[in-house]
Design an enzyme around this catalytic site. Structure first.
Site, PDB file in Angstrom:
ATOM      1  N   GLU A  40      -0.801  -2.176   5.215  1.00 24.63           N
ATOM      2  CA  GLU A  40       0.131  -2.052   6.334  1.00 24.63           C
ATOM      3  C   GLU A  40      -0.009  -0.695   7.005  1.00 24.63           C
ATOM      4  O   GLU A  40       0.170  -0.571   8.219  1.00 24.63           O
ATOM      5  CB  GLU A  40       1.582  -2.232   5.846  1.00 24.63           C
ATOM      6  CG  GLU A  40       2.608  -2.332   6.974  1.00 24.63           C
ATOM      7  CD  GLU A  40       3.040  -0.990   7.550  1.00 24.63           C
ATOM      8  OE1 GLU A  40       3.244  -0.917   8.785  1.00 24.63           O
ATOM      9  OE2 GLU A  40       3.166  -0.014   6.781  1.00 24.63           O
ATOM     10  N   GLU A  41      -0.356   0.317   6.219  1.00 26.84           N
ATOM     11  CA  GLU A  41      -0.373   1.685   6.721  1.00 26.84           C
ATOM     12  C   GLU A  41      -1.687   2.079   7.393  1.00 26.84           C
ATOM     13  O   GLU A  41      -1.834   3.219   7.829  1.00 26.84           O
ATOM     14  CB  GLU A  41      -0.113   2.668   5.566  1.00 26.84           C
ATOM     15  CG  GLU A  41       1.246   2.537   4.911  1.00 26.84           C
ATOM     16  CD  GLU A  41       2.364   3.174   5.723  1.00 26.84           C
ATOM     17  OE1 GLU A  41       2.083   3.651   6.836  1.00 26.84           O
ATOM     18  OE2 GLU A  41       3.500   3.191   5.237  1.00 26.84           O
ATOM     19  N   HIS A  43       7.666   8.986   4.551  1.00 26.85           N
ATOM     20  CA  HIS A  43       6.416   9.738   4.632  1.00 26.85           C
ATOM     21  C   HIS A  43       6.599  11.216   4.271  1.00 26.85           C
ATOM     22  O   HIS A  43       5.691  12.017   4.488  1.00 26.85           O
ATOM     23  CB  HIS A  43       5.759   9.604   6.020  1.00 26.85           C
ATOM     24  CG  HIS A  43       5.301   8.211   6.324  1.00 26.85           C
ATOM     25  ND1 HIS A  43       4.241   7.939   7.171  1.00 26.85           N
ATOM     26  CD2 HIS A  43       5.747   6.997   5.909  1.00 26.85           C
ATOM     27  CE1 HIS A  43       4.071   6.630   7.258  1.00 26.85           C
ATOM     28  NE2 HIS A  43       4.987   6.045   6.499  1.00 26.85           N
ATOM     29  N   ASP A  75       0.799  -1.223   0.000  1.00 31.47           N
ATOM     30  CA  ASP A  75       0.000   0.000   0.000  1.00 31.47           C
ATOM     31  C   ASP A  75       0.831   1.273   0.000  1.00 31.47           C
ATOM     32  O   ASP A  75       1.975   1.294   0.441  1.00 31.47           O
ATOM     33  CB  ASP A  75      -0.979   0.012   1.182  1.00 31.47           C
ATOM     34  CG  ASP A  75      -0.299  -0.258   2.527  1.00 31.47           C
ATOM     35  OD1 ASP A  75       0.754  -0.913   2.547  1.00 31.47           O
ATOM     36  OD2 ASP A  75      -0.843   0.183   3.560  1.00 31.47           O
TER      37      ASP A  75
END
Length: 386
Positions: free
Chosen positions: A138-139, A361, A79
């Site tokens: 996962e996020e 990020h 993702d």
């Protein structure tokens, strides 16, 4: 770049091509259907069978080993993040506005595909059964790893390994923490219900903003006075919303934040104490405090036996000076759900360089693709020699 034994320039070039495809076509957590379709098609072309027993958009595949006495699972996350990518003259920039692979999952997916490609072409060297896990979400919560574990993805698995391309680890290094390695991540959402009123007549109101200030202070006492000094934990407030006028005391205030801990015991203690403090402090002022605890991911525990094995493989493959002992991180990773069930390790492959100068990020985050062959080689060696 580290030397490799099994990964040639052709496989490196192929993997970079795959990585750039994923990078240009990012999908958010739970929405990775096009990514999954591409992965399925590629694995099928390699002659690797897809296990249809798992929820989409996860992709789980299986390769039978020549001996088949052990089954080793290898995992990659697919993702992307809701971040608008920034970057000048980047030929593979995201084509999906507001979404980008700002954490490296595009690289992880391409790397595991490359491992599958190599193994499908060298099946005579693969004695163990291999389970390839291409994981969604996962996020985000609910966790893709948690869902797959519930669906039985680790049934029959002897050990599991995963990697993360890590920007804060220099390229040429591979590292991890043994034992407690990453924190749990659980969130809270608190609604303080008081009585609104005129800002000039506070005696007729029950001020939720004033009460919120007490909670913010009191929560820090949980870490400093309730938690064992040697047990790491963090409580951080991420949001406060209340009122919209200079002279009006609102009737409600909302506090949101996160609780991080290195052990289950610490996480449970901080949950219990913050709930108690919310209810008791609010009640002492005549208000009510509604406390919602949002379960995220458990602490990530790297099993010492798997870490010892991984360190041995790293030294034999790349040289003893390649391994770097890393400090535990208060960041979180849902790979922890796998390690809660089976022996294994989560390993960081360094890629910090001039090409990868921005942190995970960040809108300008990018992978130094010279680290990719090392990650492929590591995953192959871990699976072949266990």
């Amino acid at each position: 770049m580290l030397p490799t034994k099994l990964v040639d320039s052709a496989l490196k070039a192929w993997t970079i091509e795959q990585r750039r495809h994923f990078h240009m076509n990012p999908e958010l957590s739970g929405q990775e259907f096009e990514t999954a379709a591409y992965v399925r098609k590629t694995l099928t072309a390699f002659g690797i069978s897809i296990d249809e027993n798992y929820s989409a958009p996860n992709v789980v595949a299986y390769l039978q080993g020549t001996e088949g006495k052990k089954t080793i699972a290898l995992r990659a996350d697919m993702d992307a993040l809701p971040i608008e990518e920034e970057g000048e003259n980047k030929p593979y920039i995201s084509r999906n506005p507001g979404v980008s692979h700002a954490c490296g999952h595009d690289g992880h997916t391409a790397i595991l595909l490359a491992v599958a490609k190599w193994m499908s072409s060298n099946q005579d060297q693969v004695k163990n059964n291999i389970k390839f896990i291409f994981q969604s979400s996962e996020e985000a919560s609910p966790s893709g790893a948690e869902q797959l574990v519930k669906e039985g993805v680790l049934d029959g698995v002897d050990s599991i390994f995963g990697i993360h391309l890590m920007q804060n680890l220099p390229i040429g290094k591979i590292g991890f923490a043994t034992g407690p390695a990453m924190a749990s991540c659980n969130d809270f959402d608190i609604k303080i219900k008081g009585i609104g009123g005129h800002g000039g007549q506070p005696q007729d109101a029950i001020d939720p903003i004033y009460i919120a200030s007490h909670l913010i202070q009191a929560f820090q006492s949980v870490v400093s006075r309730s938690l064992h000094p040697l047990h790491a934990g963090v409580i951080s407030f991420g949001g406060i919303q209340a009122g919209n006028s200079f002279n009006v005391i609102p009737s409600e205030a909302r506090l949101t934040g996160t609780i991080r801990a290195m052990t289950y015991e610490a996480a449970d203690l901080m949950h219990t104490r913050t709930k108690q403090l919310t209810e008791s402090i609010c009640a002492s002022f005549g208000a009510t405090g509604d406390y919602e605890y949002i379960i995220g991911t458990p602490p990530l525990y790297n099993h010492p036996e798997a870490c010892e094995y991984a360190e041995k493989i790293i030294a034999q493959t790349f040289g003893a000076d390649t391994f770097s002992v890393m400090d535990p991180s208060m960041g979180a990773e849902d790979y922890s759900y796998y390690l809660k069930e089976k022996m294994g390790a989560f390993i960081n492959v360094g890629m910090q360089s001039n090409k990868s100068e921005y942190p995970h990020h960040h809108p300008k985050f990018d992978i130094d693709e010279d680290a990719i062959p090392t990650a492929i080689e590591l995953m192959i060696q871990l699976a072949l020699n266990k």
